[in-house]
Structures are given as structure tokens and as C-alpha cells.
Design a protein around this motif. Sequence first.
Motif, PDB file in Angstrom:
ATOM      1  N   ARG A  62      11.379  60.924  10.430  1.00 47.60           N
ATOM      2  CA  ARG A  62      12.124  61.413   9.010  1.00 47.60           C
ATOM      3  C   ARG A  62      12.168  62.894   9.205  1.00 47.60           C
ATOM      4  O   ARG A  62      13.258  63.670   8.996  1.00 47.60           O
ATOM      5  CB  ARG A  62      11.554  61.140   7.901  1.00 47.60           C
ATOM      6  CG  ARG A  62      11.929  61.382   6.547  1.00 47.60           C
ATOM      7  CD  ARG A  62      11.209  61.220   5.385  1.00 47.60           C
ATOM      8  NE  ARG A  62      10.127  62.208   5.647  1.00 47.60           N
ATOM      9  CZ  ARG A  62       8.977  61.865   5.029  1.00 47.60           C
ATOM     10  NH1 ARG A  62       8.782  61.107   4.149  1.00 47.60           N
ATOM     11  NH2 ARG A  62       7.935  62.694   5.307  1.00 47.60           N
ATOM     12  N   THR A 119      20.899  54.603   6.812  1.00 42.90           N
ATOM     13  CA  THR A 119      20.558  54.308   5.533  1.00 42.90           C
ATOM     14  C   THR A 119      19.426  54.861   4.958  1.00 42.90           C
ATOM     15  O   THR A 119      18.204  54.787   5.715  1.00 42.90           O
ATOM     16  CB  THR A 119      20.335  52.561   5.542  1.00 42.90           C
ATOM     17  OG1 THR A 119      21.376  52.109   6.150  1.00 42.90           O
ATOM     18  CG2 THR A 119      19.844  51.986   4.322  1.00 42.90           C
ATOM     19  N   THR A 156      16.474  55.242   1.800  1.00 43.26           N
ATOM     20  CA  THR A 156      15.851  55.061   0.835  1.00 43.26           C
ATOM     21  C   THR A 156      15.068  56.211  -0.051  1.00 43.26           C
ATOM     22  O   THR A 156      14.443  56.776   0.630  1.00 43.26           O
ATOM     23  CB  THR A 156      14.797  53.936   1.171  1.00 43.26           C
ATOM     24  OG1 THR A 156      15.309  52.960   1.622  1.00 43.26           O
ATOM     25  CG2 THR A 156      14.050  53.459  -0.104  1.00 43.26           C
ATOM     26  N   THR A 189      18.302  52.501  -2.329  1.00 46.32           N
ATOM     27  CA  THR A 189      18.657  52.544  -0.956  1.00 46.32           C
ATOM     28  C   THR A 189      20.360  52.646  -0.846  1.00 46.32           C
ATOM     29  O   THR A 189      20.947  51.473  -1.488  1.00 46.32           O
ATOM     30  CB  THR A 189      18.181  51.370  -0.172  1.00 46.32           C
ATOM     31  OG1 THR A 189      16.496  51.357  -0.276  1.00 46.32           O
ATOM     32  CG2 THR A 189      18.465  51.404   1.316  1.00 46.32           C
ATOM     33  N   PRO A 205      12.020  52.785  15.413  1.00 45.87           N
ATOM     34  CA  PRO A 205      11.211  52.220  14.347  1.00 45.87           C
ATOM     35  C   PRO A 205      11.001  53.609  13.288  1.00 45.87           C
ATOM     36  O   PRO A 205      10.729  54.599  13.826  1.00 45.87           O
ATOM     37  CB  PRO A 205       9.873  51.844  14.700  1.00 45.87           C
ATOM     38  CG  PRO A 205       9.802  52.562  16.264  1.00 45.87           C
ATOM     39  CD  PRO A 205      11.195  52.796  16.587  1.00 45.87           C
ATOM     40  N   TYR A 206      10.863  53.316  11.940  1.00 43.96           N
ATOM     41  CA  TYR A 206      10.802  54.414  11.044  1.00 43.96           C
ATOM     42  C   TYR A 206       9.465  55.032  11.256  1.00 43.96           C
ATOM     43  O   TYR A 206       8.246  54.537  11.367  1.00 43.96           O
ATOM     44  CB  TYR A 206      11.096  54.105   9.559  1.00 43.96           C
ATOM     45  CG  TYR A 206      10.640  55.149   8.715  1.00 43.96           C
ATOM     46  CD1 TYR A 206      11.563  55.991   8.196  1.00 43.96           C
ATOM     47  CD2 TYR A 206       9.442  54.951   7.987  1.00 43.96           C
ATOM     48  CE1 TYR A 206      11.133  57.142   7.438  1.00 43.96           C
ATOM     49  CE2 TYR A 206       9.033  56.368   7.178  1.00 43.96           C
ATOM     50  CZ  TYR A 206       9.857  57.157   6.959  1.00 43.96           C
ATOM     51  OH  TYR A 206       9.551  58.206   6.201  1.00 43.96           O
ATOM     52  N   ARG A 266      12.504  56.567   3.119  1.00 42.01           N
ATOM     53  CA  ARG A 266      12.522  56.258   4.464  1.00 42.01           C
ATOM     54  C   ARG A 266      13.987  56.265   4.786  1.00 42.01           C
ATOM     55  O   ARG A 266      14.729  56.412   4.266  1.00 42.01           O
ATOM     56  CB  ARG A 266      11.851  54.625   4.699  1.00 42.01           C
ATOM     57  CG  ARG A 266      12.589  53.671   3.908  1.00 42.01           C
ATOM     58  CD  ARG A 266      12.032  52.332   4.391  1.00 42.01           C
ATOM     59  NE  ARG A 266      12.182  51.812   5.761  1.00 42.01           N
ATOM     60  CZ  ARG A 266      11.226  51.583   6.560  1.00 42.01           C
ATOM     61  NH1 ARG A 266      10.017  51.835   6.178  1.00 42.01           N
ATOM     62  NH2 ARG A 266      11.722  51.214   7.824  1.00 42.01           N
ATOM     63  N   LEU A 267      14.324  56.263   6.411  1.00 40.60           N
ATOM     64  CA  LEU A 267      15.531  56.278   7.017  1.00 40.60           C
ATOM     65  C   LEU A 267      15.645  54.971   8.028  1.00 40.60           C
ATOM     66  O   LEU A 267      14.624  54.846   8.305  1.00 40.60           O
ATOM     67  CB  LEU A 267      15.663  57.571   8.065  1.00 40.60           C
ATOM     68  CG  LEU A 267      15.504  58.936   7.111  1.00 40.60           C
ATOM     69  CD1 LEU A 267      15.760  59.894   8.098  1.00 40.60           C
ATOM     70  CD2 LEU A 267      16.551  58.947   6.122  1.00 40.60           C
ATOM     71  N   ASP A 268      16.806  54.622   7.797  1.00 42.57           N
ATOM     72  CA  ASP A 268      16.946  53.192   8.522  1.00 42.57           C
ATOM     73  C   ASP A 268      18.074  53.340   9.225  1.00 42.57           C
ATOM     74  O   ASP A 268      18.903  54.056   9.085  1.00 42.57           O
ATOM     75  CB  ASP A 268      16.774  51.876   7.790  1.00 42.57           C
ATOM     76  CG  ASP A 268      15.576  51.620   7.249  1.00 42.57           C
ATOM     77  OD1 ASP A 268      14.597  51.250   8.105  1.00 42.57           O
ATOM     78  OD2 ASP A 268      15.340  51.808   6.109  1.00 42.57           O
ATOM     79  N   ASP A 269      18.390  52.256  10.233  1.00 43.56           N
ATOM     80  CA  ASP A 269      19.380  52.181  11.026  1.00 43.56           C
ATOM     81  C   ASP A 269      19.713  53.384  11.955  1.00 43.56           C
ATOM     82  O   ASP A 269      20.669  54.227  12.165  1.00 43.56           O
ATOM     83  CB  ASP A 269      20.772  52.218  10.303  1.00 43.56           C
ATOM     84  CG  ASP A 269      20.916  50.707   9.321  1.00 43.56           C
ATOM     85  OD1 ASP A 269      20.307  49.925   9.869  1.00 43.56           O
ATOM     86  OD2 ASP A 269      21.563  51.002   8.133  1.00 43.56           O
ATOM     87  N   THR A 317      19.173  55.055  15.973  1.00 37.95           N
ATOM     88  CA  THR A 317      18.966  54.492  17.391  1.00 37.95           C
ATOM     89  C   THR A 317      18.771  55.687  18.155  1.00 37.95           C
ATOM     90  O   THR A 317      18.967  56.926  17.949  1.00 37.95           O
ATOM     91  CB  THR A 317      20.088  53.709  17.690  1.00 37.95           C
ATOM     92  OG1 THR A 317      21.385  54.609  17.839  1.00 37.95           O
ATOM     93  CG2 THR A 317      20.568  52.520  17.099  1.00 37.95           C
ATOM     94  N   PRO A 375      16.955  50.573  19.077  1.00 34.19           N
ATOM     95  CA  PRO A 375      16.542  50.846  17.644  1.00 34.19           C
ATOM     96  C   PRO A 375      15.293  51.812  17.563  1.00 34.19           C
ATOM     97  O   PRO A 375      14.207  51.564  18.417  1.00 34.19           O
ATOM     98  CB  PRO A 375      16.489  49.423  16.847  1.00 34.19           C
ATOM     99  CG  PRO A 375      17.145  48.512  17.792  1.00 34.19           C
ATOM    100  CD  PRO A 375      17.257  49.092  19.221  1.00 34.19           C
TER     101      PRO A 375
END
Length: 109
Positions: free
Chosen positions: A81, A30, A32, A11, A75-76, A62-65, A67, A73
Motif C-alpha cells: 500500500r 479497489t 477500502t 469500499t 496479496p495486500y 487496504r487496496l485490492d485488485d 497485479t 494477483p
Amino acid sequence: MFKVVKNRTFTIPVKVMTPVDGGHLAEEITVTYNYLPTDQTSTFDMKTAAGTDAFLTAAVRRLDDLTDEADNPLPYSDELRDQILKMPHVRNAVVAEYARAVTTAAEGN
């Protein structure tokens, strides 16, 4: 010692330069990644949209961060994605960062 891991992931933050009026906005996702062996990566034709799509589906776990427009925020989900990875500036950054991550050698090598 080198640890042999069956399904290695990593990640890292990926800087994305989003086009805006007058230039670009530096944003960060972010990501992964699944660490793919070369016999798998060599099957993707990265010169085509379909080949790049197939690579990104295999490589991005996965993708994070993320908005929405109001900074809430998100959710993934795999659907989110896929939507984000259709954006040319995002896919270029994600592919380039994967390549950089898996080809970086220790200093002195």
C-alpha cells in the motif's frame, strides 16, 4: 434512518490514469477507506507530501485488485500500500475519490 457506526469504512473502485507513451492508460484499484471525522481530517496539511502521506495512511485501510507485470494477483500488505501510494498519479486519484465520496449529497439537497 441514519445508522451511527463507530468505525465506518467504505469500499469503492478508484480510476487511475497511468501515464504511458502517447497518453494514459485507465486502470482501476479497489480501495477500502476508513471514514475519518472532520476533526481528524483537518489536522492533515494536504499541501505537503508529509501531510498527504499522513492522510493516506489514516484513510486507506487496504487496496485490492492489484497485479504484477505478468498479471499475477498481488496479496495486500501495508508495505505494498505504501509503495503504491507514493506514485503521484495514484495518490492524486485516491485522495480525490475519497473527497468525492464523503462530500456527495443525495440529489435534491
